[in-house]
Design a protein around this motif. Structure first.
Motif, mmCIF file in Angstrom:
data_model
loop_
_atom_site.group_PDB
_atom_site.id
_atom_site.type_symbol
_atom_site.label_atom_id
_atom_site.label_comp_id
_atom_site.label_asym_id
_atom_site.label_seq_id
_atom_site.Cartn_x
_atom_site.Cartn_y
_atom_site.Cartn_z
ATOM 1 N N GLU A 1 35.766 3.765 31.937
ATOM 2 C CA GLU A 1 36.810 4.106 32.914
ATOM 3 C C GLU A 1 38.069 3.265 32.699
ATOM 4 N N ILE B 1 39.611 4.371 28.933
ATOM 5 C CA ILE B 1 39.832 5.768 28.604
ATOM 6 C C ILE B 1 41.295 6.043 28.233
ATOM 7 N N GLU B 2 42.219 5.295 28.850
ATOM 8 C CA GLU B 2 43.640 5.519 28.555
ATOM 9 C C GLU B 2 44.187 4.481 27.564
ATOM 10 N N LYS B 3 43.666 3.231 27.666
ATOM 11 C CA LYS B 3 44.198 2.172 26.786
ATOM 12 C C LYS B 3 43.668 2.307 25.361
ATOM 13 N N ASP B 4 42.345 2.563 25.210
ATOM 14 C CA ASP B 4 41.740 2.597 23.871
ATOM 15 C C ASP B 4 40.752 3.755 23.808
ATOM 16 N N PRO B 5 41.274 4.991 23.601
ATOM 17 C CA PRO B 5 40.389 6.168 23.604
ATOM 18 C C PRO B 5 39.270 6.086 22.570
ATOM 19 N N ALA C 1 36.534 3.989 23.892
ATOM 20 C CA ALA C 1 35.883 4.718 24.981
ATOM 21 C C ALA C 1 34.917 5.758 24.434
ATOM 22 N N LYS C 2 35.314 6.439 23.333
ATOM 23 C CA LYS C 2 34.418 7.433 22.736
ATOM 24 C C LYS C 2 33.124 6.795 22.215
#
Length: 424
Positions: A260, A263-267, A270-271
């Motif tokens: 969470e 998700i925006e800073k380091d996609p 996150a994946k």
């Protein structure tokens, strides 16, 4: 009576006669040997020799009595429950000797042996006599009497067949008539006479009220063992949940929190965490399924004991043949006990027997659910403290079931489990 019924009755009569003859030939020397050795060994206790020999001799007596219990159940449909007090496997000779001598079942066996070698021998032999003795009467009537009477100078006198003195053809025909009458008696009473032998054995080997009270005490202990086992099982489930699925679910929650934030800073990161969380969910689900399967397998609940054991056999690394003859289902606790007992025995066979083939037989007869596991391994299996078989025995004891093991050195090993129950 139809032809089929006539053939079936004739087969039953002949079977009773042959089994009775074979049993008589075995029980007489067996009972005499057991009784003689027991008296001698007990008499030698004051000088110390009997302390060593008596446990072995009395164990042999119990084995002989238990074999007769099995024969009575299989051939006569007569169940004779044993009620021996347990003796610790690691007990010293002194404890074993006097523990067995204080057991009322020991003296019941010793009282039974003299009766078995006399009245038991006669009742076992009687069916064969009823069937075979008439044949001599027919042979005399057919002319055999000429070789059995008289002698060269008439010194032999008549040949007695029963109460008929045979000295000529007329009296030989009388012997044939007596043989026909005996054959009629054999037709009516051979099977009943054979069952009489087992009724006599049952009357002498059935536990007394005191022994039944001892049996209740043992059952109380097995119930307590079952409660302790259930508590231990609950602790195991709690531990497995805490160390396995619960830990993975907690880790998944932490991963989701991190996802969470990333998700925006380091996609990309996150994946990677999403893939890791997915794997954790799959692993947690697999652990939960294994845990549920260990508590009560779904195939057992849905399809019954037969298919549950077949599913067990399919997962074994050894070729296993399963035969099932169950015309219904037992109660769920009984099915579960039988399933896990068979599972434990199969596990022991795979780990320790060195076998390359296993046979499992499940059937229900005379109010007993019987499971037999046989392997062609090296043998030597025993019911000892700490062994898997001892655990199986305790599990079955909760339902008044019994465990018997035949495993001579060199194999094969046969483990038989019985639980009294009714099928729906």
């Amino acid at each position: 009576m139809t032809t089929t019924e006539t053939k079936s009755r004739a087969r039953g009569i002949l079977q009773a006669a042959l089994r009775g003859l074979g049993l008589a030939l075995v029980l007489l020397p067996g009972a005499v040997l057991c009784f003689t050795l027991s008296l001698v060994s007990i008499a030698l206790i004051p000088i110390g020799v009997g302390i060593v020999t008596t446990p072995w001799v009395l164990t042999g007596v119990r084995a002989f009595a238990n074999w007769r219990r099995v024969i009575a159940a299989q051939w006569g449909g007569v169940r004779i429950p044993p009620a021996y007090r347990p003796i610790p496997k690691d007990a010293n000779p002194w404890t074993r000797t006097f523990g067995m001598l204080r057991d009322p079942a020991t003296w019941r066996d010793l009282r039974w042996l003299p009766v078995d070698m006399t009245a038991g021998f006669i009742t076992a032999l009687l069916p064969a006599v009823l069937v075979l003795y008439p044949l001599e009467g027919f042979a005399l009537a057919a002319g055999l009497w000429r070789t059995m009477t008289g002698g060269p100078y008439g010194e032999y006198g008549p040949y007695w067949y029963g109460f008929v003195p045979v000295s000529d053809q007329a009296s030989a025909l009388g012997a044939g008539a007596l043989g026909a009458a005996l054959l009629f008696v054999a037709h009516r009473y051979t099977v009943s006479a054979f069952r009489l032998h087992f009724r006599l054995t049952q009357a002498l080997l059935t536990p007394s009220q005191a022994e039944l009270a001892e049996r209740v005490r043992v059952l109380t202990e097995t119930r307590r063992d079952a409660v302790d086992t259930s508590a231990a099982e609950l602790r195991r489930i709690e531990r497995d949940l805490h160390d396995g699925a619960q830990a993975r679910l907690v880790a998944m929650g932490m991963d989701l929190n991190t996802i969470e934030m990333l998700i925006e800073k380091d996609p990309e990161a996150a994946k990677q965490l999403i893939a890791q969380a997915r794997k954790s969910s799959v692993d947690a689900l697999a652990e939960l399924r294994d845990l549920v399967r260990g508590i009560h397998p779904p195939v057992l609940a849905e399809r019954g004991l037969g298919d549950g054991v077949r599913a067990l056999a399919l997962r074994l690394p050894i070729a296993t043949e399963v035969t099932v003859e169950l015309e219904g289902r037992a109660e769920a606790p009984v099915e579960s006990a039988a399933y896990f007992a068979v599972s434990e025995v199969l596990t022991n066979a795979v780990k320790h027997s060195g076998a390359d083939r296993i046979w499992v037989d499940l059937h229900h007869r005379d109010g007993m659910l019987r499971a037999t596991v046989t392997d062609n391994g090296k043998g030597g299996a025993v019911i000892g403290a700490g062994s898997g078989l001892a655990g199986v025995e305790r599990r079955l004891g909760t339902f008044d079931g019994v465990l018997a093991v035949s495993s001579p050195a060199g194999g094969p090993t046969m483990v038989t489990m019985e639980i009294p129950c009714a099928l729906s």
